[in-house]
Write a protein that holds these residues in place. Structure first.
Motif, mmCIF file in Angstrom:
data_model
loop_
_atom_site.group_PDB
_atom_site.id
_atom_site.type_symbol
_atom_site.label_atom_id
_atom_site.label_comp_id
_atom_site.label_asym_id
_atom_site.label_seq_id
_atom_site.Cartn_x
_atom_site.Cartn_y
_atom_site.Cartn_z
ATOM 1 N N LEU A 5 21.955 39.698 22.916
ATOM 2 C CA LEU A 5 20.674 40.068 22.313
ATOM 3 C C LEU A 5 19.506 39.606 23.172
ATOM 4 O O LEU A 5 18.512 40.320 23.333
ATOM 5 C CB LEU A 5 20.566 39.462 20.915
ATOM 6 C CG LEU A 5 21.575 39.965 19.875
ATOM 7 C CD1 LEU A 5 21.456 39.154 18.591
ATOM 8 C CD2 LEU A 5 21.376 41.439 19.600
ATOM 9 N N ARG A 54 19.445 39.141 26.421
ATOM 10 C CA ARG A 54 19.359 39.945 27.646
ATOM 11 C C ARG A 54 18.539 41.205 27.398
ATOM 12 O O ARG A 54 17.743 41.615 28.238
ATOM 13 C CB ARG A 54 20.761 40.303 28.126
ATOM 14 C CG ARG A 54 20.800 41.081 29.426
ATOM 15 C CD ARG A 54 22.204 41.243 29.944
ATOM 16 N NE ARG A 54 23.046 42.000 29.039
ATOM 17 C CZ ARG A 54 24.321 42.310 29.321
ATOM 18 N NH1 ARG A 54 24.875 41.889 30.441
ATOM 19 N NH2 ARG A 54 25.031 43.006 28.458
ATOM 20 N N GLU A 55 18.708 41.790 26.237
ATOM 21 C CA GLU A 55 17.972 43.005 25.895
ATOM 22 C C GLU A 55 16.521 42.716 25.532
ATOM 23 O O GLU A 55 15.619 43.498 25.849
ATOM 24 C CB GLU A 55 18.670 43.696 24.722
ATOM 25 C CG GLU A 55 18.021 44.990 24.297
ATOM 26 C CD GLU A 55 18.791 45.651 23.176
ATOM 27 O OE1 GLU A 55 18.161 46.089 22.201
ATOM 28 O OE2 GLU A 55 20.038 45.737 23.271
ATOM 29 N N ALA A 56 16.285 41.577 24.884
ATOM 30 C CA ALA A 56 14.932 41.262 24.401
ATOM 31 C C ALA A 56 14.109 40.464 25.400
ATOM 32 O O ALA A 56 12.919 40.247 25.181
ATOM 33 C CB ALA A 56 15.032 40.492 23.086
ATOM 34 N N ALA A 78 12.155 44.290 19.268
ATOM 35 C CA ALA A 78 12.494 45.651 18.873
ATOM 36 C C ALA A 78 12.118 45.911 17.422
ATOM 37 O O ALA A 78 12.256 45.034 16.562
ATOM 38 C CB ALA A 78 13.989 45.904 19.072
ATOM 39 N N GLY A 99 16.749 38.053 30.247
ATOM 40 C CA GLY A 99 16.858 39.403 30.782
ATOM 41 C C GLY A 99 18.119 39.616 31.573
ATOM 42 O O GLY A 99 19.013 38.830 31.595
#
Length: 288
Positions: free
Chosen positions: A70, A72-74, A104, A288
């Protein structure tokens, strides 16, 4: 691991909605210092409450992996990813983990499970189509006991009666003795995956659910207390490796349940490189 597509395509059929689910597999980390910095106060308390070291390792590894994925995506380090696991029945922190505070608008759905030397994290979201709400997901993995080839161990008799209805118990009893334990755990993982997706977990009686028999494609066939339950559930069998059985369930929002054009796409991956990369760097730099 290869992708699993749960739909059958033809030239004149296209899905209105596509739900993508990434399933990540890992072995429990042996060094607690690798995952403890990612746990918040509540998670540390749950970790410390486990009596056995292997249980603490499975719990910590699952939480770290979920936060790495999570984060890495945010664009956040794992320690800044918050998972709210408040049980909606009793208020204790053992419910379905829900990501909170992520940038998100609709954070992905999340489910965790672990057994033996398997840790699994499922992350699901709608990638095509417009739904009124995001899907939710449930995953469960169970290890076959060492003596499973000898049939169902007596310790499972009470669990069998509490979790399977009369017809399901008959089906398990008619299996070859060496397959009965695996058959029971196939039923169990399918039902627990559904109850995780709905957010109920083991607070709901498993006997009220009827799922497809071992060897058949996973499906929710009936739920006594929720007549429209099967319309909103999509299921898949996972590949945890020899000696294990696992299942995944996705709960669709009500506006998608009447449309059959919902494509559930599942990709199973190894998380070993993700965890190895994290182990080589300070936790605060893993962004990231």
């Amino acid at each position: 691991m290869r992708a699993t597509d749960t739909t059958f395509w033809n030239s004149d059929w296209y899905p209105e909605t596509v739900v993508e689910c990434h399933v990540w597999w890992a072995a429990p980390l042996t060094d607690p210092h690798a995952y403890l910095p990612a746990l918040d106060t509540t998670e540390r308390a749950r970790h410390d409450a486990y009596q056995r070291e292997e249980d603490r390792a499975r719990f910590g590894t699952a939480r770290l992996l979920a936060k790495l994925l999570l984060g890495r995506e945010a664009g956040l380090p794992p320690a800044e990813v918050e998972l709210d696991a408040t049980c909606r029945e009793c208020g204790r922190p053992h419910g379905r983990p829900v990501p909170v505070g992520l940038p998100a608008t609709r954070p992905p759905a999340l489910s965790l499970s672990h057994s033996g030397d398997r840790v699994v994290v499922a992350v699901a979201r709608t990638v095509q189509g417009a739904l009124s709400a995001e899907v939710t997901v449930g995953v469960d993995v169970e290890r076959l006991p060492p003596e499973h080839a000898l049939g169902l161990p007596p310790t499972l008799d009470g669990v069998l009666a509490a979790s399977l209805d009369e017809e399901e118990r008959r089906i398990v009893g008619e299996l070859p003795e060496a397959d009965r334990c695996a058959g029971f755990l196939t039923y169990w993982t399918r039902k627990e995956a559904v109850l995780k997706a709905t957010g109920e977990g083991l607070t709901a009686p498993m006997r009220r659910l009827r799922v497809s028999r071992p060897g058949d494609r996973p499906r929710l066939l009936r739920r006594e207390d929720v007549p429209d339950g099967p319309r909103r559930i999509r299921m898949a069998e996972l590949r945890p490796g020899p000696g294990y059985t696992a299942a995944l369930a996705v709960l669709l929002p009500e506006d998608a349940a009447d449309g059959w054009r919902v494509d559930l796409r599942i990709v199973e991956r190894s998380a070993e490189r993700v965890l190895a990369y994290a182990a080589q760097r300070p936790m605060a730099t893993l962004v990231g």
